[in-house]
Scaffold this active site. Structure first.
Site, PDB file in Angstrom:
ATOM      1  N   LYS A  42     -10.809  -1.579   8.074  1.00  0.00           N
ATOM      2  CA  LYS A  42      -9.795  -2.399   8.719  1.00  0.00           C
ATOM      3  C   LYS A  42      -9.755  -2.267  10.240  1.00  0.00           C
ATOM      4  O   LYS A  42      -9.023  -2.980  10.897  1.00  0.00           O
ATOM      5  CB  LYS A  42      -8.413  -2.105   8.131  1.00  0.00           C
ATOM      6  N   ASP A  56      -0.752   7.086   6.531  1.00  0.00           N
ATOM      7  CA  ASP A  56      -1.836   6.160   6.221  1.00  0.00           C
ATOM      8  C   ASP A  56      -1.949   5.201   7.414  1.00  0.00           C
ATOM      9  O   ASP A  56      -1.095   4.344   7.610  1.00  0.00           O
ATOM     10  CB  ASP A  56      -1.504   5.399   4.936  1.00  0.00           C
ATOM     11  N   TRP A  68       0.829  -1.208   0.000  1.00  0.00           N
ATOM     12  CA  TRP A  68       0.000   0.000   0.000  1.00  0.00           C
ATOM     13  C   TRP A  68       0.862   1.257   0.000  1.00  0.00           C
ATOM     14  O   TRP A  68       0.512   2.262  -0.612  1.00  0.00           O
ATOM     15  CB  TRP A  68      -0.974  -0.026   1.173  1.00  0.00           C
TER      16      TRP A  68
END
Length: 354
Positions: free
Chosen positions: A194, A170, A103
């Site tokens: 998540k 993030d 990611w």
């Protein structure tokens, strides 16, 4: 049917109370005779939901009015684009990125489309098995971007660097799971699915003073300033995911907040890692010092035991244990709502594998 032990990496386990209240709201929201799914997002019934969903984030993070909270669509992947659009200068734009996994690499890819990106640290050559350290980030950069937790590889930043520019993080897979000084960040984003809600909305927390300084003509939807001015309602917001996220954060606040959640998460991770370290059949993919509290990625060292192990954990009512397709092995995601009893079930299965 009994509830399974859900180790899924995202969409993930949420508190049972959230499921029950969300289900009730779909049938009849606040006793108004209408479903949450069919009322106007600008109605007197939903506007307080959005207001409180934004306010509770600042309470939990202990942030002041110099920060704004947004609930947007598009997932964290859209933030890979929005961050450079809003923070990287049009003329000679330059940003520093830490490459710690898939990611992070995705964010780097999008950043390069907007300007110069320098990768100040990377663990790619060793299959992202550790968090890079001993790097520096100077004032020549418009911002520094990092990913706090890497769901695929099971690594987590235990501390964050001091940088001479804006700090962007993030936090998709470990937000609200541990005590952090959130004020050290200028911008935080996180896909809800998540750890804090269902898929469909993305949390953004941004310091207002950093915006509007790039010289870019930003597309309306991608402009944080416009989204702030419209109070997360520039367009119809993802109503249900926002409501379910609010319920999840209320549950967190009512059960000791982030401080209590961190203690529970440490206990869960310690229980599972202790068995992995004790049991010669298992091994993690990453360096011990960088192990994640949220995603325990591990492998079975004896392939002849795979069928037996897979059968055993499935028969024990465990769900979502398979590792990411790019890494293989297994992954136990121990997000806030997962009880330690579920971890114990997995540990018992591992102990019984001979």
């Amino acid at each position: 049917m009994s509830k399974k032990h859900n180790f899924s990496a995202g969409p993930c386990i949420l508190p049972q109370e959230v499921f029950e209240k969300s289900a009730a709201a779909i049938l009849d929201f606040n006793g108004i005779g209408l479903s949450l799914l069919e009322i106007s997002h600008r109605s007197k019934d939903f506007v307080p939901v959005m207001d409180e969903a934004r306010a509770i984030v600042k309470r939990l993070m202990k942030l002041g009015d110099d920060y704004e909270v947004l609930y947007l669509g598009g997932g964290a992947s859209l933030q890979f684009v929005m961050v450079p659009f809003n923070l990287m200068k049009l003329e000679n734009g330059k940003a520093a990125y830490l490459d710690t996994g898939t990611w992070a690499a995705g964010a780097i890819k999008e950043g390069k489309k907007m300007g110069t990106v320098d990768i100040v640290g990377s663990s790619k050559e060793k299959n992202y098995s550790f968090i890079p350290k001993n790097y520096s980030v100077g004032s020549e950069y418009d911002y520094f971007h990092c990913t706090s937790n890497n769901t695929i590889y099971g690594t987590q930043m235990k501390e964050f660097p001091k940088v001479d520019t804006l700090m962007v993080c993030d936090m998709s897979s470990d937000i609200f799971s541990r005590v952090i000084d959130f004020s050290q960040f200028d911008l935080i984003y996180a896909g809800a699915q998540k750890n804090m809600g269902p898929a469909g909305t993305t949390l953004v927390v941004v310091k207002k003073e950093i915006l509007g300084k790039t010289g870019r003509d930003i597309p309306s939807y991608l402009d944080y300033s416009l989204q702030i001015a419209k109070e997360s309602m520039f367009n119809t917001p993802p109503v249900f995911p926002v409501y379910a996220s609010l319920l999840t954060l209320q549950h967190l606040e009512n059960n000791g907040g982030i401080e209590a959640a961190e203690k529970r998460n440490i206990d869960k991770a310690a229980l599972l890692y202790a068995e992995i370290d004790r049991n010669p059949l298992f091994e993690t993919f990453c360096e011990k010092e960088d192990r994640s509290l949220m995603n325990v990625s591990f492998k079975l060292l004896d392939d002849s035991k795979k069928e037996e192990f897979d059968t055993a954990w499935k028969e024990a009512g465990i769900n979502g244990l398979n590792g990411h397709r790019s890494l293989g092995g297994y992954r136990a995601s121990t997000y806030n709502a997962l009880p330690i009893e579920s971890v114990q079930v997995l540990v018992d299965v591992m102990k019984n594998l001979n």
